[in-house]
Design a protein around this motif. Structure first.
Motif, PDB file in Angstrom:
ATOM      1  N   ILE A   1      -5.792 113.125  62.954  1.00  0.00           N
ATOM      2  CA  ILE A   1      -5.333 114.154  62.027  1.00  0.00           C
ATOM      3  C   ILE A   1      -4.522 115.154  62.835  1.00  0.00           C
ATOM      4  CG2 ILE A   1      -7.246 113.900  60.405  1.00  0.00           C
ATOM      5  CD1 ILE A   1      -8.515 116.378  61.666  1.00  0.00           C
ATOM      6  N   GLY A   2      -3.802 116.015  62.146  1.00  0.00           N
ATOM      7  CA  GLY A   2      -3.023 117.041  62.837  1.00  0.00           C
ATOM      8  C   GLY A   2      -1.592 116.594  63.079  1.00  0.00           C
ATOM      9  N   ARG A   3      -1.058 116.994  64.225  1.00  0.00           N
ATOM     10  CA  ARG A   3       0.354 116.762  64.537  1.00  0.00           C
ATOM     11  C   ARG A   3       0.584 115.419  65.221  1.00  0.00           C
ATOM     12  NH1 ARG A   3       4.157 118.877  62.143  1.00  0.00           N
ATOM     13  NH2 ARG A   3       5.483 118.878  63.958  1.00  0.00           N
ATOM     14  N   TYR A   4       1.705 114.806  64.876  1.00  0.00           N
ATOM     15  CA  TYR A   4       2.226 113.610  65.540  1.00  0.00           C
ATOM     16  C   TYR A   4       3.504 114.070  66.224  1.00  0.00           C
ATOM     17  CZ  TYR A   4       4.467 109.020  66.101  1.00  0.00           C
ATOM     18  OH  TYR A   4       5.090 107.900  66.598  1.00  0.00           O
ATOM     19  N   GLU A   5       3.437 114.275  67.520  1.00  0.00           N
ATOM     20  CA  GLU A   5       4.585 114.726  68.310  1.00  0.00           C
ATOM     21  C   GLU A   5       4.911 113.624  69.307  1.00  0.00           C
ATOM     22  OE1 GLU A   5       6.134 117.686  67.910  1.00  0.00           O
ATOM     23  OE2 GLU A   5       4.710 118.585  66.512  1.00  0.00           O
ATOM     24  N   LYS A   6       6.045 112.970  69.140  1.00  0.00           N
ATOM     25  CA  LYS A   6       6.434 111.879  70.034  1.00  0.00           C
ATOM     26  C   LYS A   6       7.885 112.037  70.436  1.00  0.00           C
ATOM     27  CE  LYS A   6       2.726 109.186  69.813  1.00  0.00           C
ATOM     28  NZ  LYS A   6       1.973 108.625  70.878  1.00  0.00           N
ATOM     29  N   ASN A   7       8.172 111.633  71.659  1.00  0.00           N
ATOM     30  CA  ASN A   7       9.534 111.614  72.188  1.00  0.00           C
ATOM     31  C   ASN A   7       9.819 110.209  72.694  1.00  0.00           C
ATOM     32  OD1 ASN A   7       9.509 114.418  71.792  1.00  0.00           O
ATOM     33  ND2 ASN A   7       8.704 114.773  73.839  1.00  0.00           N
ATOM     34  N   PHE A   8      11.006 109.715  72.369  1.00  0.00           N
ATOM     35  CA  PHE A   8      11.398 108.369  72.762  1.00  0.00           C
ATOM     36  C   PHE A   8      12.766 108.403  73.421  1.00  0.00           C
ATOM     37  CE2 PHE A   8       8.727 107.884  68.983  1.00  0.00           C
ATOM     38  CZ  PHE A   8       7.808 106.936  69.396  1.00  0.00           C
ATOM     39  N   LEU A   9      12.900 107.648  74.482  1.00  0.00           N
ATOM     40  CA  LEU A   9      14.199 107.412  75.093  1.00  0.00           C
ATOM     41  C   LEU A   9      14.865 106.292  74.296  1.00  0.00           C
ATOM     42  CD1 LEU A   9      15.991 108.166  77.536  1.00  0.00           C
ATOM     43  CD2 LEU A   9      14.898 106.302  78.766  1.00  0.00           C
ATOM     44  N   ILE A  10      16.109 106.495  73.901  1.00  0.00           N
ATOM     45  CA  ILE A  10      16.840 105.454  73.173  1.00  0.00           C
ATOM     46  C   ILE A  10      17.529 104.583  74.213  1.00  0.00           C
ATOM     47  CG2 ILE A  10      18.640 104.966  71.469  1.00  0.00           C
ATOM     48  CD1 ILE A  10      18.083 107.786  70.311  1.00  0.00           C
ATOM     49  N   ASN A  11      16.927 103.428  74.509  1.00  0.00           N
ATOM     50  CA  ASN A  11      17.473 102.531  75.532  1.00  0.00           C
ATOM     51  C   ASN A  11      18.632 101.689  75.027  1.00  0.00           C
ATOM     52  OD1 ASN A  11      15.828 103.336  77.639  1.00  0.00           O
ATOM     53  ND2 ASN A  11      14.226 101.877  77.135  1.00  0.00           N
ATOM     54  N   LYS A  12      18.618 101.394  73.715  1.00  0.00           N
ATOM     55  CA  LYS A  12      19.687 100.569  73.145  1.00  0.00           C
ATOM     56  C   LYS A  12      19.792 100.879  71.670  1.00  0.00           C
ATOM     57  CE  LYS A  12      20.933  95.769  72.174  1.00  0.00           C
ATOM     58  NZ  LYS A  12      20.466  94.405  72.113  1.00  0.00           N
ATOM     59  N   LYS A  13      21.012 100.941  71.172  1.00  0.00           N
ATOM     60  CA  LYS A  13      21.206 101.078  69.732  1.00  0.00           C
ATOM     61  C   LYS A  13      22.411 100.248  69.333  1.00  0.00           C
ATOM     62  CE  LYS A  13      23.971 105.284  69.987  1.00  0.00           C
ATOM     63  NZ  LYS A  13      24.129 106.658  69.629  1.00  0.00           N
ATOM     64  N   SER A  14      22.247  99.520  68.237  1.00  0.00           N
ATOM     65  CA  SER A  14      23.348  98.759  67.652  1.00  0.00           C
ATOM     66  C   SER A  14      23.198  98.874  66.145  1.00  0.00           C
ATOM     67  CB  SER A  14      23.303  97.299  68.120  1.00  0.00           C
ATOM     68  OG  SER A  14      22.184  96.634  67.574  1.00  0.00           O
ATOM     69  N   ALA A  15      24.024  98.174  65.415  1.00  0.00           N
ATOM     70  CA  ALA A  15      23.994  98.262  63.955  1.00  0.00           C
ATOM     71  C   ALA A  15      22.653  97.838  63.370  1.00  0.00           C
ATOM     72  CB  ALA A  15      25.117  97.428  63.351  1.00  0.00           C
ATOM     73  N   ASP A  16      21.956  96.896  64.037  1.00  0.00           N
ATOM     74  CA  ASP A  16      20.708  96.385  63.459  1.00  0.00           C
ATOM     75  C   ASP A  16      19.526  96.383  64.422  1.00  0.00           C
ATOM     76  OD1 ASP A  16      21.633  94.405  65.113  1.00  0.00           O
ATOM     77  OD2 ASP A  16      21.376  92.783  63.680  1.00  0.00           O
ATOM     78  N   THR A  17      19.691  96.940  65.627  1.00  0.00           N
ATOM     79  CA  THR A  17      18.604  96.964  66.613  1.00  0.00           C
ATOM     80  C   THR A  17      18.518  98.341  67.262  1.00  0.00           C
ATOM     81  OG1 THR A  17      18.954  94.629  67.094  1.00  0.00           O
ATOM     82  CG2 THR A  17      17.685  95.882  68.700  1.00  0.00           C
ATOM     83  N   LEU A  18      17.296  98.772  67.453  1.00  0.00           N
ATOM     84  CA  LEU A  18      17.033 100.039  68.122  1.00  0.00           C
ATOM     85  C   LEU A  18      15.906  99.799  69.114  1.00  0.00           C
ATOM     86  CD1 LEU A  18      18.010 102.992  67.914  1.00  0.00           C
ATOM     87  CD2 LEU A  18      16.278 103.351  66.174  1.00  0.00           C
ATOM     88  N   LEU A  19      16.156 100.072  70.381  1.00  0.00           N
ATOM     89  CA  LEU A  19      15.147  99.880  71.416  1.00  0.00           C
ATOM     90  C   LEU A  19      14.740 101.249  71.943  1.00  0.00           C
ATOM     91  CD1 LEU A  19      13.541  97.800  73.011  1.00  0.00           C
ATOM     92  CD2 LEU A  19      15.395  97.748  74.669  1.00  0.00           C
ATOM     93  N   LEU A  20      13.487 101.618  71.655  1.00  0.00           N
ATOM     94  CA  LEU A  20      12.951 102.915  72.042  1.00  0.00           C
ATOM     95  C   LEU A  20      11.910 102.733  73.131  1.00  0.00           C
ATOM     96  CD1 LEU A  20      12.277 104.409  68.487  1.00  0.00           C
ATOM     97  CD2 LEU A  20      14.343 104.657  69.875  1.00  0.00           C
ATOM     98  N   GLU A  21      11.856 103.697  74.042  1.00  0.00           N
ATOM     99  CA  GLU A  21      10.804 103.714  75.057  1.00  0.00           C
ATOM    100  C   GLU A  21      10.027 105.008  74.909  1.00  0.00           C
ATOM    101  OE1 GLU A  21      10.257 104.125  79.879  1.00  0.00           O
ATOM    102  OE2 GLU A  21      12.116 103.256  79.113  1.00  0.00           O
ATOM    103  N   SER A  22       8.735 104.887  74.652  1.00  0.00           N
ATOM    104  CA  SER A  22       7.895 106.062  74.485  1.00  0.00           C
ATOM    105  C   SER A  22       7.826 106.835  75.798  1.00  0.00           C
ATOM    106  CB  SER A  22       6.486 105.654  74.057  1.00  0.00           C
ATOM    107  OG  SER A  22       5.625 106.761  74.104  1.00  0.00           O
TER     108      SER A  22
END
Length: 171
Positions: free
Chosen positions: A128-149
């Protein structure tokens, strides 16, 4: 001695100045931000790498619409961190709703844990409470997103399932 009289011109200048100050200081409409065009849509994590070797992992489903984000998380755990009535044979769902912003190559999410209907959750099983997350965007394209927590360095490979066009709404 005669008192100086305030001329009609001075009154107009005073009223004009007040109207400018009123317009300059009035609040802007309370409208949702536009967010990032490439993020708009429904993104699924179809599989978690090495999930069979992990004692616990979470599979993500993100919906980005304008500057808002809705997150569905399915956790699989071989270890019981909760009371038995919540453990649910090691598989449970959690939900969060909030906003996001991208600065440079980093995605910042500020959200609150909710029930399945995205209404705030203040008690019950899991977090419960807050969901605070940060992700590095390693790759982005029209249909793919690669995030690193940035919390645990786990990668999240997201596939676009549905594109959404942002139509900002009043808050």
């Amino acid at each position: 001695m005669s008192k100086p009289q305030l001329g009609l011109g001075h009154c107009y200048i005073f009223l004009f100045t007040l109207s400018i100050l009123y317009l300059a200081c009035s609040p802007r409409p309370n409208i949702q931000g536009k967010g990032e065009d490439f993020m708009q849509g429904v993104w699924n994590e179809d599989a978690v790498a090495f999930s069979h070797k992990l004692s616990n992992y979470t599979q993500h489903h993100f919906k980005f619409t304008c500057d808002s984000v809705y997150i569905d998380m399915v956790t699989h755990s071989k270890v019981n961190f909760y009371e038995d009535s919540c453990y649910n044979n090691g598989i449970w769902k959690e939900y969060a709703k909030g906003v996001y912003v991208i600065k440079g190559d980093t995605l910042f999410i500020g959200a609150t844990f909710t029930h399945a209907n995205y209404k705030q959750k203040i008690s019950g099983c899991y977090r419960i409470g807050r969901y605070e997350k940060n992700f590095l965007i390693n790759k982005k394209s029209a249909d793919t997103l690669l995030l690193e927590s940035l919390n645990d360095q786990r990668e999240i490979k997201l596939t676009l399932k549905e594109k959404i066009t942002c139509v900002p709404k009043e808050l």
